[in-house]
Design a protein around this motif. Sequence first.
Motif, mmCIF file in Angstrom:
data_model
loop_
_atom_site.group_PDB
_atom_site.id
_atom_site.type_symbol
_atom_site.label_atom_id
_atom_site.label_comp_id
_atom_site.label_asym_id
_atom_site.label_seq_id
_atom_site.Cartn_x
_atom_site.Cartn_y
_atom_site.Cartn_z
ATOM 1 N N VAL A 242 -3.149 -5.199 -18.688
ATOM 2 C CA VAL A 242 -3.552 -6.262 -17.763
ATOM 3 C C VAL A 242 -2.366 -6.523 -16.839
ATOM 4 N N LYS A 243 -2.578 -6.292 -15.551
ATOM 5 C CA LYS A 243 -1.503 -6.473 -14.566
ATOM 6 C C LYS A 243 -1.808 -7.643 -13.645
ATOM 7 N N LEU A 244 -0.777 -8.332 -13.223
ATOM 8 C CA LEU A 244 -0.877 -9.458 -12.299
ATOM 9 C C LEU A 244 -0.637 -8.922 -10.895
ATOM 10 N N LEU A 245 -1.635 -9.046 -10.019
ATOM 11 C CA LEU A 245 -1.515 -8.546 -8.645
ATOM 12 C C LEU A 245 -0.708 -9.537 -7.803
ATOM 13 N N ILE A 246 0.401 -9.056 -7.214
ATOM 14 C CA ILE A 246 1.234 -9.894 -6.360
ATOM 15 C C ILE A 246 0.891 -9.683 -4.898
ATOM 16 N N GLY A 247 0.599 -8.446 -4.517
ATOM 17 C CA GLY A 247 0.232 -8.185 -3.126
ATOM 18 C C GLY A 247 -0.169 -6.744 -2.897
ATOM 19 N N GLN A 248 -0.843 -6.522 -1.761
ATOM 20 C CA GLN A 248 -1.300 -5.183 -1.402
ATOM 21 C C GLN A 248 -1.220 -5.063 0.116
ATOM 22 N N PHE A 249 -0.671 -3.961 0.607
ATOM 23 C CA PHE A 249 -0.506 -3.803 2.060
ATOM 24 C C PHE A 249 -0.297 -2.329 2.385
ATOM 25 N N LYS A 250 -0.476 -1.983 3.666
ATOM 26 C CA LYS A 250 -0.234 -0.612 4.119
ATOM 27 C C LYS A 250 1.256 -0.432 4.344
ATOM 28 N N ALA A 251 1.783 0.710 3.931
ATOM 29 C CA ALA A 251 3.206 0.989 4.116
ATOM 30 C C ALA A 251 3.405 2.481 4.368
ATOM 31 N N THR A 252 3.749 2.824 5.607
ATOM 32 C CA THR A 252 4.003 4.230 5.945
ATOM 33 C C THR A 252 5.479 4.463 6.254
ATOM 34 N N SER A 253 6.273 3.390 6.211
ATOM 35 C CA SER A 253 7.721 3.526 6.419
ATOM 36 C C SER A 253 8.437 2.638 5.410
ATOM 37 N N PHE A 254 9.718 2.945 5.156
ATOM 38 C CA PHE A 254 10.494 2.143 4.216
ATOM 39 C C PHE A 254 10.709 0.721 4.746
ATOM 40 N N ASP A 255 10.799 0.583 6.085
ATOM 41 C CA ASP A 255 10.929 -0.761 6.671
ATOM 42 C C ASP A 255 9.697 -1.603 6.360
ATOM 43 N N GLU A 256 8.517 -0.992 6.535
ATOM 44 C CA GLU A 256 7.260 -1.708 6.222
ATOM 45 C C GLU A 256 7.213 -2.115 4.756
ATOM 46 N N LEU A 257 7.604 -1.189 3.887
ATOM 47 C CA LEU A 257 7.588 -1.469 2.456
ATOM 48 C C LEU A 257 8.533 -2.625 2.133
#
Length: 378
Positions: free
Chosen positions: A61-76
């Motif tokens: 069972v995992k707690l979701l903190i966030g989800q987003f698109k990331a195609t670069s290390f800056d975005e991540l």
Amino acid sequence: MTKKQVTLIATAAMGLEAVVANEVRALGYSEVNVENGRVTFSADVSAIPRCNLWLRTADRVKLLIGQFKATSFDELFENTKALPWEEFIPEDGEFPVIGKSVKSQLYSVPDCQSIVKKAIVDRMKNKYGIASWLEESGAFYRVEVALLKDVATLTIDTSGVGLHKRGYRIGQGDAPLKETLAAALIKLTNWKPNYPFVDPFCGSGTIPIEAALIGQNIAPGFNREFASENWGIVPVNLWDKAHEEAEDLANYDQPLDITGSDIDHRMVEIANNNAIEAGLGDLVSWKQMQVRDFNHKRDNGYIIGNPPYGERLGDKKEVEKMYKDLGHALQNYPSWSVYILTSNENFEALYGLKATKKRKLFNGFIKTDYYQYFGKRV
């Protein structure tokens, strides 16, 4: 540091997502989204102890903190830093970061892990007003960054050790069946505790033990600990309530007719010891027996088994004979339902009957079929 409404992910082995989703709904959480390998749902924070205690077929069972698109290390980095980590992790929390990447531009997992770690550290130092380093001497919060097709999902594991580790397996054979898969094999049948239940290939006893837990409605996590027991966002009283609920719902007076047998007397002894460790010593009968000698006095029983597959060349003939013996022995029990998990593609021909239904499942990394024969009710 309190947060009442959370989004949770119950991870599932391939092919078992619907089974896990049914378990989540049975606990009263109706907003359920089923995807490959996971079941996502929103719930009160009290769901963390309840789901860890009760989910029989989920892996974690995992707690979701966030989800987003990331195609670069800056975005991540920036998107990770923008998430409210301080609402979940205290300033002394220990939070290692693990990761995985599938079909994503950010394919270097070590780099992704270190960037996520740095982003969380920056966020928390800023929020907690810490100029130096974070001590990480407190409770354990394992963060995961999972990239799939350039979408990053950031979670914290609430379970700790995987949910298949019930705490009762003190001995095992060469290829033990995961407890979560054993429970799923039972959940995929319509067995009820008033019917006899037999596993003629019991090995270390996992399937009969899981059947006994299901039969008496005993929470599978009753005998173990979880990472989130020490978290500030899950008050101790919620764990106490979840344990009280588990105790109240257990039906220790439910009579059961469960038998596990195996050709190897050493495995029978290991299975018996595991059942005793689970507190089920009197509930399951164990015996050394070959499948060809199967016999039972009652009608309308259930056989659920995970026999040897004959993957090793030397074992193939012996295993094929075992399948033939099983089919021959069960010709005399047409009212019994039979459920067999195996990777052997010739099982139906060897058993002597085409299955009523087949379901594709994975036993670890082995592709298998779950052959289902529905008994003729008398």
